[in-house]
Scaffold this active site. Structure first.
Site, mmCIF file in Angstrom:
data_model
loop_
_atom_site.group_PDB
_atom_site.id
_atom_site.type_symbol
_atom_site.label_atom_id
_atom_site.label_comp_id
_atom_site.label_asym_id
_atom_site.label_seq_id
_atom_site.Cartn_x
_atom_site.Cartn_y
_atom_site.Cartn_z
ATOM 1 N N TYR A 1 -5.694 11.203 3.839
ATOM 2 C CA TYR A 1 -4.303 11.461 3.455
ATOM 3 C C TYR A 1 -4.238 12.220 2.122
ATOM 4 O O TYR A 1 -5.253 12.669 1.612
ATOM 5 C CB TYR A 1 -3.520 10.140 3.480
ATOM 6 C CG TYR A 1 -3.518 9.563 4.882
ATOM 7 C CD1 TYR A 1 -2.854 10.221 5.917
ATOM 8 C CD2 TYR A 1 -4.259 8.425 5.201
ATOM 9 C CE1 TYR A 1 -2.895 9.745 7.222
ATOM 10 C CE2 TYR A 1 -4.305 7.938 6.516
ATOM 11 C CZ TYR A 1 -3.613 8.610 7.515
ATOM 12 O OH TYR A 1 -3.659 8.150 8.810
ATOM 13 N N ARG B 1 -7.525 2.561 -3.042
ATOM 14 C CA ARG B 1 -8.399 2.538 -1.869
ATOM 15 C C ARG B 1 -9.067 3.890 -1.665
ATOM 16 O O ARG B 1 -8.397 4.928 -1.728
ATOM 17 C CB ARG B 1 -7.611 2.161 -0.615
ATOM 18 C CG ARG B 1 -8.496 1.761 0.559
ATOM 19 C CD ARG B 1 -7.671 1.171 1.683
ATOM 20 N NE ARG B 1 -8.449 0.239 2.480
ATOM 21 C CZ ARG B 1 -8.546 0.280 3.815
ATOM 22 N NH1 ARG B 1 -7.896 1.204 4.493
ATOM 23 N NH2 ARG B 1 -9.260 -0.611 4.467
ATOM 24 N N GLY C 1 -9.690 -6.310 8.869
ATOM 25 C CA GLY C 1 -8.572 -5.662 9.546
ATOM 26 C C GLY C 1 -8.339 -6.242 10.920
ATOM 27 O O GLY C 1 -7.554 -7.182 11.096
ATOM 28 N N GLN D 1 0.839 -1.191 0.000
ATOM 29 C CA GLN D 1 0.000 0.000 0.000
ATOM 30 C C GLN D 1 0.879 1.248 0.000
ATOM 31 O O GLN D 1 1.633 1.497 0.948
ATOM 32 C CB GLN D 1 -0.960 0.042 1.192
ATOM 33 C CG GLN D 1 -2.090 1.028 0.884
ATOM 34 C CD GLN D 1 -2.855 1.514 2.088
ATOM 35 O OE1 GLN D 1 -2.269 1.856 3.113
ATOM 36 N NE2 GLN D 1 -4.168 1.571 1.962
HETATM 37 C C1 8OZ Z 1 -4.161 4.015 12.038
HETATM 38 C C2 8OZ Z 1 -3.091 4.715 12.580
HETATM 39 C C3 8OZ Z 1 -2.249 5.384 11.737
HETATM 40 C C4 8OZ Z 1 -2.467 5.385 10.370
HETATM 41 C C5 8OZ Z 1 -5.116 4.796 7.778
HETATM 42 C C6 8OZ Z 1 -2.744 4.517 7.540
HETATM 43 O O1 8OZ Z 1 -6.070 5.102 8.488
HETATM 44 C C7 8OZ Z 1 -3.758 4.664 8.366
HETATM 45 C C8 8OZ Z 1 -3.541 4.683 9.832
HETATM 46 C C9 8OZ Z 1 -4.384 3.997 10.683
HETATM 47 O O2 8OZ Z 1 -5.250 4.611 6.575
#
Ligand code: 8OZ
Length: 376
Positions: A193, A240, A334, A110
């Protein structure tokens, strides 16, 4: 055959997702576990053991999506998460991919750029994290053991002429993932993000070709995806999305329109799979969210995309029903995979699932990571 075993048959049937021959419909979702070797954010033997425990496609995951993995130092937002851009990280990931392949399993990397969800202490030369616009998130991150949990830093807006460099970071990481022996990649376009920050109106106030209209806000995600196709071919690339509300940002104002468009554009590229975070936390799928998900599934499929991977709050029977109802092709689990390395086997046997311990989700060593046993 017991009722439970009967119920999960659709979940245990094979699937072709692009070029990935998935032995069952049980996928392992990306899970941030924050246990890479330091310094350098390098995967190591402990990580290889963890993934290998879950990699037998008959008993564990048919396809593993790796934990979110930063594509550059700029793309890093949390202490101890791994990267996939340096030669040392590529060597470290080879331990993981070899261990998974020895079990007969498949693993995709990912690719992750956090954008504004970061802290100056994690950034190159202590600079500001980058974002579509200089709007600070209402979120926290872990900087390192001594500094603990901190509010994320105020970001700076990427200059237009920096965007090709960001796309190059994805291209470079896609090649690094290939060199490391992964079976494909998933582009992280979800969960607040960078790519979602561009897509969402509340975090993108740009007035150039990457802001404003839906087409413009979606542009970076599509361009990033296209850049990785030269490395992988579309049938080994997934994407995603998280179309529904979640903590980090305001919810999308028109999710069917926004994600219908994105799914169509990704489908036109011929992507192997689309991975949809359908719900967050314990909030249920509701009558209001079903049409959004149906729009996405149809848009991706009708435009030429591959499998639809559902994620969020499923157990064995609800996942199997979702597949039997033709609302998903596979389901990514998950938390259940944290505490049940043999999750598919437990579904098959109708066995109870082990509970997970939230206290060992992030950071630390083997405890709560490689210590959950499979059934004998
Ligand atoms: C939990 C803690 C830190 C990052 C995401 C990459 O939510 C994460 C993430 C999840 O996609």
């Amino acid at each position: 055959m017991t009722e439970t075993q009967h119920d999960v048959r659709s979940l245990l049937a094979p699937l072709t997702a692009g070029a990935l021959k998935s032995a069952t419909r049980v996928w392992m979702a990306p899970l941030t576990r924050s246990r890479s070797r330091q310094p350098g954010d390098i995967p190591w033997e402990l990580n290889a053991e963890y993934y290998a425990q879950r990699a037998d496609p008959a008993r564990g995951a048919a396809v593993i999506v790796s934990e979110a993995t930063q594509i550059s130092q700029q793309g890093k937002g949390y202490a101890f998460t791994p990267g996939v851009y340096s030669p040392e990280q590529v060597e470290g990931w080879k331990l993981v991919t070899n261990a998974v392949h020895e079990q007969g399993g498949l693993i995709v990397a990912q690719l992750w750029h956090v954008g504004r969800i970061s802290h100056t202490a994690l950034q190159p030369n202590g600079g500001k994290p980058v974002a579509p616009s200089a709007i600070r998130a209402n979120s926290h991150t872990y900087v390192d053991d001594s500094m603990g949990r901190k509010p994320v830093s105020e970001p700076r807006a990427l200059e237009l002429d920096e965007i090709p460099g960001v796309i190059d970071q994805y291209r470079h990481a896609a090649q690094a993932a290939k060199d490391a022996g992964f079976d494909g990649i998933e582009i992280h376009g979800a969960n607040g993000y960078l790519l979602q920050q561009f897509l969402r109106r509340s975090t993108n106030k740009r007035t150039d070709a990457y802001g404003g209209s839906l087409e413009n806000r979606a542009r970076l995600g599509i361009e990033v995806t296209r850049a990785t196709l030269d490395v992988w071919g579309a049938d080994r690339v997934g994407y995603r999305i998280s179309p529904l509300g979640e903590g980090m940002d305001d919810p999308d104002d028109h999710p069917s329109e926004t994600y219908g468009y994105v799914s169509t554009e990704l489908g036109k590229l011929g992507l192997g799979f689309l991975h949809v975070v359908e719900q967050f936390g314990d909030a249920a799928r509701t009558p209001e969210t079903e049409p959004v998900l149906a729009t996405i599934r149809q848009a991706f499929r009708e435009s030429g995309g591959g499998a639809y991977i559902a994620n969020g709050g499923y157990d064995g029977p609800t996942a199997a029903a979702r597949i039997a109802d033709d609302k998903a092709d596979a389901v990514a689990f998950g938390k259940a995979f944290i505490s049940n390395p043999d999750l598919a086997d437990r579904f098959r046997r109708g066995a109870d699932l082990a509970e997970w311990d939230r206290g060992t989700f992030y950071g630390g060593g083997a405890e709560g990571y490689t210590t959950y046993p499979a059934l004998s």
